[in-house]
Design a protein around this motif. Structure first.
Motif, PDB file in Angstrom:
ATOM      1  N   ALA A 176       0.833  -1.202   0.000  1.00 31.29           N
ATOM      2  CA  ALA A 176       0.000   0.000   0.000  1.00 31.29           C
ATOM      3  C   ALA A 176       0.870   1.255   0.000  1.00 31.29           C
ATOM      4  CB  ALA A 176      -0.923  -0.008   1.216  1.00 31.29           C
ATOM      5  N   ILE A 177       1.993   1.201   0.723  1.00 27.23           N
ATOM      6  CA  ILE A 177       2.883   2.362   0.763  1.00 27.23           C
ATOM      7  C   ILE A 177       3.770   2.411  -0.484  1.00 27.23           C
ATOM      8  CG2 ILE A 177       4.740   3.490   2.048  1.00 27.23           C
ATOM      9  CD1 ILE A 177       3.550   2.130   4.572  1.00 27.23           C
ATOM     10  N   SER A 178       4.378   1.253  -0.824  1.00 28.33           N
ATOM     11  CA  SER A 178       5.355   1.232  -1.918  1.00 28.33           C
ATOM     12  C   SER A 178       4.720   1.556  -3.262  1.00 28.33           C
ATOM     13  CB  SER A 178       6.022  -0.133  -2.002  1.00 28.33           C
ATOM     14  OG  SER A 178       6.609  -0.465  -0.777  1.00 28.33           O
ATOM     15  N   LEU A 179       3.480   1.119  -3.468  1.00 31.33           N
ATOM     16  CA  LEU A 179       2.849   1.295  -4.782  1.00 31.33           C
ATOM     17  C   LEU A 179       2.505   2.754  -5.075  1.00 31.33           C
ATOM     18  CD1 LEU A 179       0.722  -1.934  -5.042  1.00 31.33           C
ATOM     19  CD2 LEU A 179       2.589  -1.223  -6.517  1.00 31.33           C
ATOM     20  N   ARG A 180       2.714   3.613  -4.078  1.00 30.55           N
ATOM     21  CA  ARG A 180       2.528   5.040  -4.359  1.00 30.55           C
ATOM     22  C   ARG A 180       3.731   5.604  -5.104  1.00 30.55           C
ATOM     23  NH1 ARG A 180      -1.963   6.617  -1.854  1.00 30.55           N
ATOM     24  NH2 ARG A 180      -2.701   5.157  -0.283  1.00 30.55           N
ATOM     25  N   MET A 216      13.622   0.718  -4.570  1.00 30.78           N
ATOM     26  CA  MET A 216      14.345   1.079  -3.351  1.00 30.78           C
ATOM     27  C   MET A 216      13.458   1.002  -2.112  1.00 30.78           C
ATOM     28  SD  MET A 216      17.375   1.447  -4.002  1.00 30.78           S
ATOM     29  CE  MET A 216      17.978   0.955  -5.588  1.00 30.78           C
ATOM     30  N   ILE A 217      12.186   1.336  -2.256  1.00 31.96           N
ATOM     31  CA  ILE A 217      11.347   1.358  -1.053  1.00 31.96           C
ATOM     32  C   ILE A 217      10.986  -0.069  -0.638  1.00 31.96           C
ATOM     33  CG2 ILE A 217       9.014   1.600  -2.014  1.00 31.96           C
ATOM     34  CD1 ILE A 217       8.732   3.948   0.071  1.00 31.96           C
ATOM     35  N   THR A 218      10.808  -0.979  -1.612  1.00 34.21           N
ATOM     36  CA  THR A 218      10.565  -2.377  -1.235  1.00 34.21           C
ATOM     37  C   THR A 218      11.814  -2.951  -0.567  1.00 34.21           C
ATOM     38  OG1 THR A 218      11.071  -2.960  -3.534  1.00 34.21           O
ATOM     39  CG2 THR A 218       8.767  -2.930  -2.910  1.00 34.21           C
ATOM     40  N   LEU A 219      12.966  -2.568  -1.086  1.00 36.81           N
ATOM     41  CA  LEU A 219      14.231  -2.983  -0.467  1.00 36.81           C
ATOM     42  C   LEU A 219      14.316  -2.470   0.973  1.00 36.81           C
ATOM     43  CD1 LEU A 219      17.163  -4.108  -0.790  1.00 36.81           C
ATOM     44  CD2 LEU A 219      17.803  -1.844  -1.554  1.00 36.81           C
ATOM     45  N   ALA A 220      13.915  -1.215   1.163  1.00 38.12           N
ATOM     46  CA  ALA A 220      13.999  -0.607   2.490  1.00 38.12           C
ATOM     47  C   ALA A 220      13.122  -1.346   3.492  1.00 38.12           C
ATOM     48  CB  ALA A 220      13.589   0.858   2.418  1.00 38.12           C
TER      49      ALA A 220
END
Lengths: 305, 332
Positions: B118-122, B130-134
């Protein structure tokens, strides 16, 4: 918690941030200008550290070791760029991930074949002791050296990017590669040189951090992800962003690791505090990145026009 | 991206018989594998076969996100790790029922995927990577710090998931039981993936992968569709993690390390992005390659790297893509 402790940890944070910046500077340019995900960038840091340890043992001089390692890593980086990475610029991110992941395996195991799993590297004896910065504040001389070298290189890089013709071309490439190429910039040739400089900076970081951390196979993998976090926070392709991002990440990580424990001890039982402190600190960097991306999706200093 | 799929679809009618025969042969070989290994005195390799199947499930779930959904997730190890930890923690707390493990694994890894997705797909592009990695890194450090469940040393379990229904008992400690259960999960996943692409839902997902602006303009709820795919893949990844704990009797934060996410990506790209068999082929080839090299050299990683590099440079569509191009005549 004394003021000196905070000051000392702030210096440690700045020092770690500057070393992260050396790694992130090359990474952000390759990423920003060539749109290339280079997972093997951390391997250059490892290669630099191993070469420094080997050359230091060989020559007996830390300075010669570091200088030699930086030169050799720069040459190695340029050969790598011209021989392999260049063919990947036009490919999609997935191919780049697979190829540079393969490169990590090759470089890790290749280093192990040549040098073994780890090499000893210690700071020069002259810098082994502490220096009194303020009355009552002792700070290790070697860390001070790292701080100085880091600041000097950051300044040098800023001059290179902002004040030279080559820097202007790199900035033009980061802002709009097609336009820069159309205006007659030979981006591939420029990039071999840029990559070489990036590799040299990795080697500086690897060689200087070697005595503090450990020169071992796989040392590049964890710091690579922090370098990616730095460039995402700073804005991909921006040297200024990389510097600000690196210092923020270095500060959050270092201060979190040490000071948070002291703060948490005020509220929590000691064993909880010493467990939660480092965990929260490691996670804090990533949370910070997520917040930055949520507020400014292009990072703090977007390079692309 | 769609060319081989089209060629395959067009070639399907006259090749249907061949496909069915090949599938039947593969299925029979997989079912008979433990018996075959036993006949040749190679029982030792059953755990390798199970490991391949478990990795194939994880890689297939990533292929759903990455290949079919077009979302380059660099944190898929997060869901495998969540599944592994949920099962290991339940077992170490004394819960034996495999049904409880399964439900908890599905629920919690799906929930993790829902929050992270929900957060990353923004974000999009490299920022999504990078955000999925984080997020995966956050879970990695979290697992490292939870001393109650092993911290950085990991958590060993003495018993395994136990499925008891009436008088019928299935203990995943039995090598045969875990092999067949993993094989069943993989078969279901592959079947679902094969049915997914031509379905209405699948076509919508492929449409927004290829051009999400157009898909959105056509009225597809792109964000919600992507999130559904992300959550389903996360839950399946969690099941792979639960199976791996049952196979190894051990879980450590290393299942959450970014190089694990990288390995899963490598398997998918090696096998074939957005192909039904890509995850299985990639997992099998990579793990077998490592196994064979380990027999001959101490430096297996070195040679594995060169093979992967060769695949990037010379087999651009992955191994399944190369095989399909050979098998099916070019129609487009």
């Amino acid at each position: 918690m004394s003021g000196f402790l905070v000051l000392e940890q702030a210096l440690n944070g700045l020092q770690f941030g500057l070393m992260l910046f050396l790694l992130a500077a090359g990474l952000t340019l390759v990423f920003g200008v060539m749109d290339m995900i280079n997972l093997a960038h951390g391997s250059l840091y490892m290669v630099g550290a191993f070469l420094a340890a080997w050359l230091t043992a060989l020559t007996g001089s830390f300075v010669l070791g570091v200088v030699g390692a930086v030169a050799l890593t720069a040459i190695f980086g340029m050969a790598l760029e011209a021989g392999l990475l260049r063919t990947l610029y036009a490919r999609d991110h997935l191919s780049q991930v697979l190829a540079t992941f393969a490169l990590i395996l090759i470089l890790n195991d290749g280093t192990k074949m040549i040098f073994g799993n780890d090499l000893p590297l210690s700071a020069p004896a002259a810098l082994a002791g502490p220096v009194e910065l303020l009355p009552g504040l002792q700070y290790p001389a070697y860390r001070l050296l790292i701080l100085g070298v880091g600041l000097a290189l950051a300044l040098l890089l800023w001059l290179l990017v902002q004040k030279t013709r080559m820097g202007a071309l790199v900035r033009a490439g980061a802002s709009n590669r097609e336009m820069a190429t159309a205006m007659g910039t030979d981006i591939p040739r420029l990039f071999t040189i840029v990559f070489g400089i990036g590799a040299a900076l990795c080697a500086v970081a690897g060689a200087l951090l070697g005595p503090l951390l450990a020169v071992q196979v796989g040392m590049g993998e964890n710091i690579l992800i922090l370098a990616f976090v730095v460039i995402v926070i700073g804005g991909i392709g921006s040297i200024r962003g990389a510097l600000v991002g690196a210092i923020l990440v270095g500060a959050i990580d270092t201060l979190g690791r040490t000071l948070l424990q002291h703060v948490l001890r005020e509220f929590l039982p000691p064993q909880w505090a010493s467990a939660a402190g480092p965990a929260i600190a490691s996670i804090a960097v990533y949370v910070f990145m997520a917040i930055v991306l949520a507020i400014r999706p292009q990072g703090l200093f977007p390079a692309r026009a | 991206m769609t060319a081989p799929a089209d060629a395959r679809a067009a070639a399907a009618p006259n090749r249907l018989g061949l496909h069915v025969a090949a599938l039947a042969l593969l299925g029979a070989a997989a079912l008979a594998l433990p018996w075959l290994l036993g006949a040749f005195g190679l029982d030792f390799y059953l755990s390798l076969a199970t490991r391949i199947v478990v990795y194939a499930i994880a890689a297939t779930s990533l292929n759903l996100v990455l290949g079919y959904g077009g979302m380059v997730s660099f944190g898929h190890a997060a869901f495998v790790g969540v599944g592994a930890y949920v099962t290991a923690v339940l077992i170490s707390e004394g819960t034996q029922s495999g049904f409880v493990h399964l439900v908890a694994t599905l629920a919690i890894s799906a929930l993790a995927a829902l929050v992270i997705g929900a957060i990353s797909l923004r974000t999009r592009g490299v920022y999504f990577i990078m955000i999925t990695l984080a997020f995966a890194q956050m879970l990695f450090y979290l697992a490292n710090s939870v001393k109650g469940y092993g911290g950085d040393e990991g958590l060993s379990i003495r018993t395994r998931s136990l499925f008891a229904l009436g008088g019928w008992v299935l203990d995943l400690k039995q090598p045969l039981a875990i092999y067949y259960v993993a094989l069943g999960v993989l078969a279901l996943a592959l079947l679902a993936l094969a049915r997914f692409a031509p379905s209405r839902f699948g076509r919508a997902v492929l449409a927004l992968r290829d051009d999400d602006v157009r898909a959105e303009a056509l009225g597809f709820a792109t964000y919600r569709l992507k999130l559904v795919v992300f959550v389903v893949a996360g839950a399946l990844g969690g099941v792979a993690g639960a199976l791996s704990v049952n196979l190894q009797g051990y879980v450590s934060p290393n299942v959450l390390h970014w190089t694990q996410s990288g390995t899963l990506m490598v398997m998918v790209i090696l096998g074939g992005v957005a192909t039904v068999w890509g995850g299985l082929v990639g997992a099998a080839v990579l793990l077998l390659l490592q196994e064979v090299l380990a027999a001959y050299t101490e430096h297996g990683e070195f040679w594995t790297g060169w093979v992967l590099l060769g695949v990037v440079l010379f087999a651009r569509r992955g191994l399944v893509g190369v095989l399909l191009r050979r098998a099916a005549p070019r129609l487009s």
